[in-house]
Design a protein around this motif. Structure first.
Motif, PDB file in Angstrom:
ATOM      1  N   GLU A 205      -6.739 103.687  49.596  1.00  0.00           N
ATOM      2  CA  GLU A 205      -7.193 102.254  50.087  1.00  0.00           C
ATOM      3  C   GLU A 205      -6.669 101.315  49.245  1.00  0.00           C
ATOM      4  O   GLU A 205      -6.531 101.292  47.926  1.00  0.00           O
ATOM      5  N   PRO A 206      -6.508  99.929  49.915  1.00  0.00           N
ATOM      6  CA  PRO A 206      -5.943  99.040  49.053  1.00  0.00           C
ATOM      7  C   PRO A 206      -7.144  98.201  48.017  1.00  0.00           C
ATOM      8  O   PRO A 206      -8.111  98.540  48.446  1.00  0.00           O
ATOM      9  N   ARG A 207      -6.829  97.804  46.866  1.00  0.00           N
ATOM     10  CA  ARG A 207      -7.670  97.220  46.127  1.00  0.00           C
ATOM     11  C   ARG A 207      -8.194  95.979  46.549  1.00  0.00           C
ATOM     12  O   ARG A 207      -7.738  95.348  47.724  1.00  0.00           O
ATOM     13  N   PHE A 208      -9.362  95.484  45.980  1.00  0.00           N
ATOM     14  CA  PHE A 208      -9.988  94.250  46.487  1.00  0.00           C
ATOM     15  C   PHE A 208      -9.336  92.983  46.716  1.00  0.00           C
ATOM     16  O   PHE A 208      -9.032  92.444  47.742  1.00  0.00           O
ATOM     17  N   TRP A 209      -8.385  92.750  45.747  1.00  0.00           N
ATOM     18  CA  TRP A 209      -7.437  91.587  45.616  1.00  0.00           C
ATOM     19  C   TRP A 209      -6.509  91.676  46.845  1.00  0.00           C
ATOM     20  O   TRP A 209      -6.049  90.668  47.249  1.00  0.00           O
ATOM     21  N   ALA A 210      -6.089  92.973  47.046  1.00  0.00           N
ATOM     22  CA  ALA A 210      -4.973  92.984  48.189  1.00  0.00           C
ATOM     23  C   ALA A 210      -5.449  92.693  49.612  1.00  0.00           C
ATOM     24  O   ALA A 210      -5.000  92.254  50.114  1.00  0.00           O
ATOM     25  N   VAL A 211      -6.660  93.251  49.627  1.00  0.00           N
ATOM     26  CA  VAL A 211      -7.366  93.103  50.995  1.00  0.00           C
ATOM     27  C   VAL A 211      -7.831  91.349  51.234  1.00  0.00           C
ATOM     28  O   VAL A 211      -7.477  90.941  52.260  1.00  0.00           O
ATOM     29  N   CYS A 212      -8.165  90.822  50.124  1.00  0.00           N
ATOM     30  CA  CYS A 212      -8.271  89.313  50.206  1.00  0.00           C
ATOM     31  C   CYS A 212      -6.970  88.777  50.449  1.00  0.00           C
ATOM     32  O   CYS A 212      -6.980  87.795  51.360  1.00  0.00           O
ATOM     33  N   ALA A 213      -5.914  89.138  49.948  1.00  0.00           N
ATOM     34  CA  ALA A 213      -4.511  88.630  50.029  1.00  0.00           C
ATOM     35  C   ALA A 213      -4.182  88.938  51.615  1.00  0.00           C
ATOM     36  O   ALA A 213      -3.466  88.113  52.509  1.00  0.00           O
ATOM     37  N   THR A 214      -4.447  89.978  52.291  1.00  0.00           N
ATOM     38  CA  THR A 214      -4.206  90.400  53.560  1.00  0.00           C
ATOM     39  C   THR A 214      -4.820  89.449  54.473  1.00  0.00           C
ATOM     40  O   THR A 214      -4.105  88.937  55.412  1.00  0.00           O
ATOM     41  N   SER A 264       3.092  73.146  55.058  1.00  0.00           N
ATOM     42  CA  SER A 264       3.200  73.533  53.817  1.00  0.00           C
ATOM     43  C   SER A 264       2.348  74.348  53.185  1.00  0.00           C
ATOM     44  O   SER A 264       2.670  75.175  52.270  1.00  0.00           O
ATOM     45  N   VAL A 265       1.033  74.000  53.164  1.00  0.00           N
ATOM     46  CA  VAL A 265      -0.179  74.855  52.756  1.00  0.00           C
ATOM     47  C   VAL A 265      -0.148  76.108  53.349  1.00  0.00           C
ATOM     48  O   VAL A 265       0.022  77.209  52.637  1.00  0.00           O
ATOM     49  N   THR A 266      -0.030  76.532  54.559  1.00  0.00           N
ATOM     50  CA  THR A 266      -0.214  77.611  55.097  1.00  0.00           C
ATOM     51  C   THR A 266       1.121  78.504  54.853  1.00  0.00           C
ATOM     52  O   THR A 266       1.061  79.561  54.613  1.00  0.00           O
ATOM     53  N   THR A 267       2.382  78.041  54.921  1.00  0.00           N
ATOM     54  CA  THR A 267       3.385  78.644  54.314  1.00  0.00           C
ATOM     55  C   THR A 267       3.310  79.175  53.242  1.00  0.00           C
ATOM     56  O   THR A 267       3.531  80.281  52.896  1.00  0.00           O
ATOM     57  N   CYS A 268       2.804  78.189  52.178  1.00  0.00           N
ATOM     58  CA  CYS A 268       2.633  78.729  50.685  1.00  0.00           C
ATOM     59  C   CYS A 268       1.714  80.052  50.709  1.00  0.00           C
ATOM     60  O   CYS A 268       1.722  80.894  50.066  1.00  0.00           O
ATOM     61  N   CYS A 269       0.449  79.759  51.595  1.00  0.00           N
ATOM     62  CA  CYS A 269      -0.449  80.970  51.695  1.00  0.00           C
ATOM     63  C   CYS A 269       0.050  82.167  52.238  1.00  0.00           C
ATOM     64  O   CYS A 269      -0.024  83.363  51.612  1.00  0.00           O
ATOM     65  N   ILE A 270       0.910  82.009  53.289  1.00  0.00           N
ATOM     66  CA  ILE A 270       1.869  83.218  53.571  1.00  0.00           C
ATOM     67  C   ILE A 270       2.568  83.929  52.725  1.00  0.00           C
ATOM     68  O   ILE A 270       2.378  85.215  52.640  1.00  0.00           O
ATOM     69  N   TYR A 271       3.299  83.205  51.851  1.00  0.00           N
ATOM     70  CA  TYR A 271       4.358  83.724  50.977  1.00  0.00           C
ATOM     71  C   TYR A 271       3.521  84.346  49.750  1.00  0.00           C
ATOM     72  O   TYR A 271       3.793  85.375  49.089  1.00  0.00           O
ATOM     73  N   GLY A 273       0.210  85.448  49.611  1.00  0.00           N
ATOM     74  CA  GLY A 273      -0.360  86.528  50.390  1.00  0.00           C
ATOM     75  C   GLY A 273       0.462  87.622  50.428  1.00  0.00           C
ATOM     76  O   GLY A 273       0.161  88.905  49.897  1.00  0.00           O
ATOM     77  N   THR A 274       1.713  87.514  51.112  1.00  0.00           N
ATOM     78  CA  THR A 274       2.475  88.677  51.289  1.00  0.00           C
ATOM     79  C   THR A 274       3.142  89.245  49.889  1.00  0.00           C
ATOM     80  O   THR A 274       3.353  90.452  49.655  1.00  0.00           O
ATOM     81  N   THR A 275       3.412  88.370  48.842  1.00  0.00           N
ATOM     82  CA  THR A 275       3.892  88.768  47.459  1.00  0.00           C
ATOM     83  C   THR A 275       2.889  89.651  46.993  1.00  0.00           C
ATOM     84  O   THR A 275       3.164  90.727  46.424  1.00  0.00           O
ATOM     85  N   LEU A 276       1.471  89.469  46.944  1.00  0.00           N
ATOM     86  CA  LEU A 276       0.237  90.371  46.671  1.00  0.00           C
ATOM     87  C   LEU A 276       0.281  91.407  47.361  1.00  0.00           C
ATOM     88  O   LEU A 276       0.169  92.452  46.678  1.00  0.00           O
ATOM     89  N   ILE A 277       0.505  91.395  48.570  1.00  0.00           N
ATOM     90  CA  ILE A 277       0.566  92.607  49.489  1.00  0.00           C
ATOM     91  C   ILE A 277       1.452  93.675  49.013  1.00  0.00           C
ATOM     92  O   ILE A 277       1.320  94.901  49.002  1.00  0.00           O
ATOM     93  N   LEU A 278       2.665  93.133  48.814  1.00  0.00           N
ATOM     94  CA  LEU A 278       3.722  94.002  48.549  1.00  0.00           C
ATOM     95  C   LEU A 278       3.592  94.667  47.142  1.00  0.00           C
ATOM     96  O   LEU A 278       3.931  95.742  46.791  1.00  0.00           O
ATOM     97  N   LEU A 279       2.966  93.862  46.272  1.00  0.00           N
ATOM     98  CA  LEU A 279       2.720  94.329  44.930  1.00  0.00           C
ATOM     99  C   LEU A 279       1.497  95.537  44.844  1.00  0.00           C
ATOM    100  O   LEU A 279       1.406  96.153  44.028  1.00  0.00           O
TER     101      LEU A 279
END
Length: 446
Positions: A205-214, A264-271, A273-279
């Motif tokens: 199961e993913p960690r809490f911070w990964a869930v938030c990033a998702t 700009s804000v939404t695109t930054c959030c997507i990038y 969040g995706t980085t954290l998900i991959l990590l």
């Protein structure tokens, strides 16, 4: 192939038909990953022999048939001289589209309402929840575009594969992030289902911070899609999906400060969040023991999906950065974006194929597909990365300025072009091999 084997004159008509038909194929990766997600949910509840309800399986066949009809009508009717033929094709396409949307809605509902026969139901995971949310938002936007799309007429100019949607010559390049409202969801859905497959197979199961990033990534993507949908309805121009299957999505023309900040804000959030998900993939913890010492090794399919996700988002980031810094890289971004889109067009569906092979191995009780199938995954991933790299290096140097290049530069560009065609051929062969492995895979007898 129409360009290579038929030449620029005879191949133009066929190319125009196929370019237009890519509109019908743009939804295929999302439809496919929705089916795989439903199948994965059944396995999660019932084990390897679990299957979705019969009515959900029939809806899968119906959605597949609808996709074929949408494609065939687009190929057969484009630039037809007969108004009656156009009306008939449009009627068939509309019926197939309605069938597709109804079937996909039923498949999504089956994922939510599916229950284990034993009554011991596991909750729907975060990744599956976000995949369903992105799927609903994606089909909402495509449905709106179906309703408000401008019907292609015989006198309309033929589209060019991978070209930009029609926009003003004075368009603000800062609006480029808005082009990806229909580009990011398929790749994110693929990534979410790949992580869910890893979690179900290895009981992680993913960690809490990964869930938030998702959740953050999903929310930002959905907001972009809603914004793009409203702008499309307001502007009311462009074809069904522009050239989303291989080119940038419809680009809104509003260039006010609030809109720039929003994208700009939404695109930054997507990038972010995706980085954290991959990590988080390698750091997922076991459900049985939160203190598990070593995480399970990543499968070949998971590694390839992650690699393609990184290339996909990183390439878009480079193009958007070039657009934002248009004073220095604007010309490069404009000349490269279209070719890069063509190179990335197969990435979501390739990931779907690799996840399907991995899911088949899981179903028959094998941890990994055959070794040669894993090699094909790596080779196909390398082929896509090679295509993207060659495109970035060659697209900006081609065109009218080619005649001014020296002989060494021209030779280098020709070699890169040949490498790109070779990578394309390798990609098709690798995907064919994956399809064979999917059909012939057998359980290992002990």
């Amino acid at each position: 192939m129409s360009r290579v084997f038929l030449g620029p004159d005879r191949g133009h008509s066929l190319e125009a038909r196929l370019a237009k038909a890519t509109e019908a194929l743009s939804v295929v990766p999302v439809v496919a990953i929705l089916m795989i997600g439903t199948r994965l949910r059944a396995i999660q509840l019932e084990g390897g022999l679990g299957a979705p309800p019969l009515w959900a399986q029939l809806c899968m066949y119906g959605a597949t048939l609808a996709c074929f009809f949408r494609f065939l009508t687009a190929v057969c009717s484009f630039r037809s001289e007969s108004e009656e033929a156009l009306a008939t094709a449009q009627g068939i396409r509309s019926t197939a589209t309605a069938m597709l949307f109804v079937c996909c809605a039923a498949i999504a509902v089956s994922t939510l309402v599916m229950e284990a026969k034993s009554g011991d139901n596991e909750p729907l995971g975060t990744m599956m929840q976000c995949m369903l949310a992105l799927t609903v938002a994606y089909f909402t936007e495509t449905g709106v575009r179906e309703v408000f799309a401008k019907v292609q007429k015989p006198e309309d100019p033929a589209p060019s594969y991978g070209s930009f949607s029609p926009t003003s010559q004075e368009e603000d390049l800062l609006a480029l992030p808005a082009r990806v409202s229909l580009q990011f969801p398929p790749m994110l859905c693929v990534l979410f289902v790949a992580i869910a497959l890893r979690a179900v197979q290895l009981h992680l199961e993913p960690r809490f911070w990964a869930v938030c990033a998702t959740y953050l990534t999903t929310l930002a993507t959905v907001l972009q899609q809603l914004r793009s949908t409203m702008l499309f309805m307001k502007e009311g121009k462009g074809s069904l999906l522009g050239d989303e299957a291989a080119g940038p999505a419809f680009c809104p023309t509003d260039s006010d400060q609030k809109s720039k900040i929003f994208w700009s804000v939404t695109t930054c959030c997507i990038y972010a969040g995706t980085t954290l998900i991959l990590l988080s993939v390698a750091s997922m913890e076991s459900k049985a023991s939160a203190a598990a010492s070593a995480p399970a090794p990543l499968s070949t399919a998971m590694c390839c999906v992650m690699a393609l996700t990184v290339v996909y988002f990183l390439t878009y980031l480079l193009v958007m950065a070039g657009s934002l810094l248009r004073q220095f890289f604007g010309t490069w971004a404009q000349s490269t974006a279209t070719g890069v889109q063509r190179a990335l067009a197969f990435a979501p569906m390739l990931c779907v194929m690799m996840i399907g092979v991995r899911l088949r191995a899981m179903q028959i009780g094998v941890r990994d597909p055959p070794y040669w199938a894993q090699v094909c995954m790596v080779v196909a991933t390398g082929a896509v990365i090679t295509q993207v790299s060659c495109t970035i290096l060659t697209e900006s140097e081609s065109g009218a300025g080619m005649v001014d290049k020296d002989a060494a530069t021209k030779l280098m560009l020709l070699l890169l072009l040949g490498l790109r065609y070779a990578a394309s051929a390798v990609l098709f062969v690798s995907v064919a091999s994956l399809m064979i492995s999917l059909a012939w895979m057998q359980p290992v007898l002990e």
